[in-house]
Design an enzyme around this catalytic site. Structure first.
Site, PDB file in Angstrom:
ATOM      1  N   HIS A   6       0.850  -1.193   0.000  1.00 18.56           N
ATOM      2  CA  HIS A   6       0.000   0.000   0.000  1.00 18.56           C
ATOM      3  C   HIS A   6       0.888   1.246   0.000  1.00 18.56           C
ATOM      4  O   HIS A   6       1.746   1.415   0.871  1.00 18.56           O
ATOM      5  CB  HIS A   6      -0.886  -0.022   1.246  1.00 18.56           C
ATOM      6  CG  HIS A   6      -1.939   1.021   1.284  1.00 18.56           C
ATOM      7  ND1 HIS A   6      -3.146   0.904   0.626  1.00 18.56           N
ATOM      8  CD2 HIS A   6      -1.987   2.218   1.920  1.00 18.56           C
ATOM      9  CE1 HIS A   6      -3.881   1.984   0.858  1.00 18.56           C
ATOM     10  NE2 HIS A   6      -3.196   2.808   1.631  1.00 18.56           N
ATOM     11  N   MET A  22       0.372  11.635  -0.625  1.00 18.53           N
ATOM     12  CA  MET A  22      -0.238  12.788   0.063  1.00 18.53           C
ATOM     13  C   MET A  22       0.390  14.080  -0.426  1.00 18.53           C
ATOM     14  O   MET A  22       1.615  14.152  -0.578  1.00 18.53           O
ATOM     15  CB  MET A  22      -0.007  12.664   1.566  1.00 18.53           C
ATOM     16  CG  MET A  22      -0.556  11.375   2.148  1.00 18.53           C
ATOM     17  SD  MET A  22      -0.146  11.253   3.895  1.00 18.53           S
ATOM     18  CE  MET A  22      -0.994   9.742   4.325  1.00 18.53           C
ATOM     19  N   HIS A  77      -2.759   4.574  -3.202  1.00 22.29           N
ATOM     20  CA  HIS A  77      -3.866   5.334  -2.607  1.00 22.29           C
ATOM     21  C   HIS A  77      -3.567   6.819  -2.786  1.00 22.29           C
ATOM     22  O   HIS A  77      -2.694   7.365  -2.107  1.00 22.29           O
ATOM     23  CB  HIS A  77      -3.955   4.935  -1.127  1.00 22.29           C
ATOM     24  CG  HIS A  77      -4.971   5.694  -0.342  1.00 22.29           C
ATOM     25  ND1 HIS A  77      -5.057   5.614   1.030  1.00 22.29           N
ATOM     26  CD2 HIS A  77      -5.958   6.550  -0.728  1.00 22.29           C
ATOM     27  CE1 HIS A  77      -6.044   6.392   1.453  1.00 22.29           C
ATOM     28  NE2 HIS A  77      -6.600   6.976   0.402  1.00 22.29           N
ATOM     29  N   MET A 111      -4.127  10.504  -2.244  1.00 19.63           N
ATOM     30  CA  MET A 111      -4.762  11.526  -1.396  1.00 19.63           C
ATOM     31  C   MET A 111      -4.252  12.867  -1.915  1.00 19.63           C
ATOM     32  O   MET A 111      -3.529  13.592  -1.211  1.00 19.63           O
ATOM     33  CB  MET A 111      -4.385  11.290   0.071  1.00 19.63           C
ATOM     34  CG  MET A 111      -5.128  10.110   0.679  1.00 19.63           C
ATOM     35  SD  MET A 111      -4.385   9.526   2.216  1.00 19.63           S
ATOM     36  CE  MET A 111      -3.140   8.436   1.557  1.00 19.63           C
ATOM     37  N   MET A 124     -12.003   4.243   4.619  1.00 16.97           N
ATOM     38  CA  MET A 124     -11.082   4.865   5.580  1.00 16.97           C
ATOM     39  C   MET A 124     -11.674   4.716   6.975  1.00 16.97           C
ATOM     40  O   MET A 124     -12.792   5.184   7.241  1.00 16.97           O
ATOM     41  CB  MET A 124     -10.902   6.357   5.286  1.00 16.97           C
ATOM     42  CG  MET A 124     -10.176   6.708   3.999  1.00 16.97           C
ATOM     43  SD  MET A 124      -8.588   5.922   3.745  1.00 16.97           S
ATOM     44  CE  MET A 124      -7.695   6.397   5.226  1.00 16.97           C
ATOM     45  N   GLY A 169      -4.385  10.965   6.135  1.00 20.34           N
ATOM     46  CA  GLY A 169      -3.288  11.915   6.312  1.00 20.34           C
ATOM     47  C   GLY A 169      -2.133  11.389   7.145  1.00 20.34           C
ATOM     48  O   GLY A 169      -0.998  11.775   6.920  1.00 20.34           O
ATOM     49  N   PHE A 170      -2.433  10.515   8.080  1.00 23.02           N
ATOM     50  CA  PHE A 170      -1.372  10.051   8.988  1.00 23.02           C
ATOM     51  C   PHE A 170      -1.566   8.588   9.352  1.00 23.02           C
ATOM     52  O   PHE A 170      -2.707   8.120   9.453  1.00 23.02           O
ATOM     53  CB  PHE A 170      -1.378  10.881  10.281  1.00 23.02           C
ATOM     54  CG  PHE A 170      -1.141  12.344  10.036  1.00 23.02           C
ATOM     55  CD1 PHE A 170       0.142  12.852   9.896  1.00 23.02           C
ATOM     56  CD2 PHE A 170      -2.228  13.211   9.890  1.00 23.02           C
ATOM     57  CE1 PHE A 170       0.350  14.201   9.631  1.00 23.02           C
ATOM     58  CE2 PHE A 170      -2.030  14.564   9.625  1.00 23.02           C
ATOM     59  CZ  PHE A 170      -0.735  15.058   9.488  1.00 23.02           C
ATOM     60  N   GLY A 171      -0.455   7.908   9.564  1.00 24.28           N
ATOM     61  CA  GLY A 171      -0.505   6.558  10.104  1.00 24.28           C
ATOM     62  C   GLY A 171      -0.627   6.618  11.614  1.00 24.28           C
ATOM     63  O   GLY A 171      -0.528   7.691  12.221  1.00 24.28           O
ATOM     64  N   GLY A 172      -0.871   5.473  12.213  1.00 22.21           N
ATOM     65  CA  GLY A 172      -0.837   5.372  13.670  1.00 22.21           C
ATOM     66  C   GLY A 172      -2.031   5.948  14.396  1.00 22.21           C
ATOM     67  O   GLY A 172      -1.958   6.181  15.603  1.00 22.21           O
ATOM     68  N   GLY A 177      -6.663   2.105   7.845  1.00 19.03           N
ATOM     69  CA  GLY A 177      -6.519   2.991   8.988  1.00 19.03           C
ATOM     70  C   GLY A 177      -6.814   2.319  10.310  1.00 19.03           C
ATOM     71  O   GLY A 177      -7.924   1.828  10.528  1.00 19.03           O
ATOM     72  N   GLY A 224      -0.268  -0.356   8.428  1.00 23.64           N
ATOM     73  CA  GLY A 224       1.014   0.342   8.482  1.00 23.64           C
ATOM     74  C   GLY A 224       1.729   0.013   9.773  1.00 23.64           C
ATOM     75  O   GLY A 224       2.607  -0.843   9.831  1.00 23.64           O
TER      76      GLY A 224
HETATM   77  C1  DX5 Z   1      -3.770   7.225   6.187  1.00 20.70           C
HETATM   78  C2  DX5 Z   1      -3.277   6.203   5.207  1.00 20.70           C
HETATM   79  C3  DX5 Z   1      -3.123   4.840   5.756  1.00 20.70           C
HETATM   80  C4  DX5 Z   1      -2.094   4.717   6.851  1.00 20.70           C
HETATM   81  C5  DX5 Z   1      -2.419   3.522   7.672  1.00 20.70           C
HETATM   82  O1  DX5 Z   1      -4.068   8.377   5.496  1.00 20.70           O
HETATM   83  O2  DX5 Z   1      -4.164   6.127   4.102  1.00 20.70           O
HETATM   84  O3  DX5 Z   1      -2.831   3.925   4.706  1.00 20.70           O
HETATM   85  O4  DX5 Z   1      -0.786   4.580   6.355  1.00 20.70           O
HETATM   86  O5  DX5 Z   1      -1.576   3.482   8.768  1.00 20.70           O
HETATM   87  P1  DX5 Z   1      -1.974   2.668  10.088  1.00 20.70           P
HETATM   88  O6  DX5 Z   1      -2.153   1.232   9.669  1.00 20.70           O
HETATM   89  O7  DX5 Z   1      -0.800   2.874  10.971  1.00 20.70           O
HETATM   90  O8  DX5 Z   1      -3.235   3.259  10.607  1.00 20.70           O
HETATM   91 ZN    ZN Z   2      -3.862   4.523   2.616  1.00 19.49          ZN
END
Ligand code: DX5
Ligand code: ZN
Length: 225
Positions: free
Chosen positions: A35, A39, A68, A70, A139, A144-147, A178, A199
């Site tokens: 994936h 962004m 993906h 964004m 989603m 926008g962010f992982g974690g 997510g 992620g």
């Molecule tokens: C968020 C991303 C996700 C993100 C997932 O905008 O689209 O793909 O990397 O990260 P985790 O699995 O850590 O929530």
């Molecule tokens: Zn994603």
């Protein structure tokens, strides 16, 4: 009993100083797709990477690239991502005025195409494009962010999409993106998902193979509230 889900580790959580190595490691650990979160600092409040990086990584793995987008607008960049080596390109309905045309463009480039629903985006926003879709991504965090933490209120939407896909009789993947962890994956699979982005749950684990195996087994794990 749920079928074994595909696992698509998100590169966003990898060690950016050793990306090729990280990609080879998750492939060896049993990942099905990779994936790639694109962004632009405009559609979402973060900047990641672009087609140049995808092109550089393409030679290091045979895993399908699950891209993906964004970014807004997405349309001017579809060809660049296709040429860089994307296999599936997914766009958000909010990223431009002509979703149907964007999906047609992705298909014309010879790639599989997906649509992504933000937490506030309703199922109805894509019911008129299902004839062009290979993948629907839900989603379960704000993009926008992982974690971030999994938004449980999205589960009924996943179930509604499962019913919608089954009614078409078409081969459309249902991917969750997510906050997917060993604890939230069973809920996703019980609601009807077949593909999980992960992620932090993969790249943040010491043992990638064990993290991926745990997610693949999640359909057999009871849902904990
Ligand atoms: C968020 C991303 C996700 C993100 C997932 O905008 O689209 O793909 O990397 O990260 P985790 O699995 O850590 O929530
Ligand atoms: Zn994603």
């Amino acid at each position: 009993m749920h079928p074994t889900p595909r696992i698509s580790p998100s590169l966003l959580a990898a060690d950016f100083s050793r990306l090729a190595e990280e990609v080879r490691a998750v492939e060896a650990a049993g990942a099905d797709w990779l994936h790639l979160d694109i962004m632009d600092g405009h559609f979402v409040p973060n900047i990641s990477f672009g087609p140049g990086l995808i092109k550089a990584l393409r030679q290091h793995t045979k895993m399908p690239f699950d891209v993906h987008l964004m970014i807004a607008p997405a349309e001017p960049y579809l060809e660049a991502f296709a040429q860089a080596g994307a296999d599936i390109i997914s766009v958000h309905p909010e990223a431009g005025p002509h979703l149907y045309r964007s999906l047609q463009t992705i298909r014309a480039l010879g790639k599989k195409c997906g649509v992504v629903l933000n937490p506030a985006t309703p199922v109805s926003s894509i019911e008129n494009v299902l004839d062009l879709v290979d993948l629907i991504m839900v989603m379960t965090v704000n993009p926008g962010f992982g974690g971030q933490s999994f938004i449980m209120s999205q589960l009924p939407k996943i179930a509604a999409l499962r019913r919608m896909i089954d009614a078409t009789g078409c081969d459309i993947a249902l991917e969750i993106d997510g906050g997917v962890t060993a604890a939230t994956a069973p809920h996703c699979l019980a609601a009807g998902a077949d593909t999980l982005v992960a992620g932090t749950a993969v790249f943040g684990a010491g043992d990638y193979a064990s993290a991926i195996a745990t997610l693949k087994q999640a359909g057999k794990t009871p849902c904990q509230t």
